[in-house]
Design an enzyme around this catalytic site. Structure first.
Site, short mmCIF file in Angstrom:
data_model
loop_
_atom_site.label_atom_id
_atom_site.label_comp_id
_atom_site.label_asym_id
_atom_site.label_seq_id
_atom_site.Cartn_x
_atom_site.Cartn_y
_atom_site.Cartn_z
N LYS A 144 58.32 34.49 74.51
CA LYS A 144 59.66 35.07 74.53
C LYS A 144 59.93 35.89 73.26
CE LYS A 144 63.49 32.79 73.68
NZ LYS A 144 64.62 31.84 73.74
N ASP A 203 65.33 34.25 78.56
CA ASP A 203 65.91 33.08 77.89
C ASP A 203 66.78 32.33 78.91
OD1 ASP A 203 68.15 34.66 78.21
OD2 ASP A 203 68.83 34.45 76.13
#
Length: 212
Positions: free
Chosen positions: A120, A138
């Site tokens: 991420k 997220d």
């Protein structure tokens, strides 16, 4: 959700915010890398408060190494998991100096090899610092994608794969910012603000809320 509806959603989000970016405050790729790493399980607001004091003192790997882990901790102790994060920041800074000439590499594998940097974080850096069409999923993006039925998936990796597949090229660079902001301020976790949502008519969420 069909292709036409997705296109309408993306067009509306783009029209409302043509040039979206992260709410993390940074002035170079290294600051962005550190800020994103610090933001794990923390809010952007809390990270910005800490980095507003940290970055004037250390905004390069070399300067961060001069501070050392204990020095970094003094600046970020208001952020969750600060002990581990400070250690990772220093370890990552050492690798950047030793292997990358003190620069943030524009390379996924090299980024993910840094302590405290996962997929991420690498996606955010590649997208926001270097303009890659990556999509960092997220909790906000995961929620919005599933709730609206824009891109359904059981985990963040599956949602990322689906988004990369269904989002047209012209929207790929900006889509993760639009979805994060939408999840943060409109399609919030507990009770989505459907009444003030610009894509409510296109959203396939069955339990829409009334106007607040």
């Amino acid at each position: 959700m069909n292709k036409d509806k997705r296109l309408q959603i993306l067009t509306k989000l783009r029209d409302a915010n043509p040039h979206p970016t992260t709410e993390l405050e940074f002035s170079n790729p290294y600051e962005l890398l550190v800020a994103v790493a610090l933001s794990a399980q923390a809010t952007d607001v809390s990270v910005n408060k800490a980095t507003a004091k940290l970055f004037p003192v250390a905004n390069t790997p070399e300067a961060m190494l001069t501070l050392g882990a204990e020095g970094v901790k003094q600046y970020i102790k208001t952020i969750g998991l600060y002990n581990t994060k400070a250690e990772n920041v220093i370890k990552a800074a050492q690798i950047l100096v030793d292997k990358h000439g003190g620069q943030v590499p524009e390379d996924r594998a090299a980024l993910e090899a840094l302590p405290g940097v996962g997929r991420k974080t690498a996606n955010v850096v590649l997208n926001t610092a270097f303009g890659w069409p990556t999509i960092a999923v997220d909790t906000h993006i995961f929620r919005v994608s599933n709730r609206t039925k824009f891109a359904v998936g059981k985990n963040v990796d599956l949602v990322e794969q689906k988004l990369l597949k269904v989002v047209p090229k012209e929207f790929k660079v900006d889509v993760h910012h639009w979805l994060i902001l939408h999840g943060r301020y409109t399609c919030i976790a507990r009770k989505p603000r459907c009444g003030s949502c610009i894509i409510e008519d296109l959203c396939e969420f069955k339990d829409k809320t009334e106007i607040e």
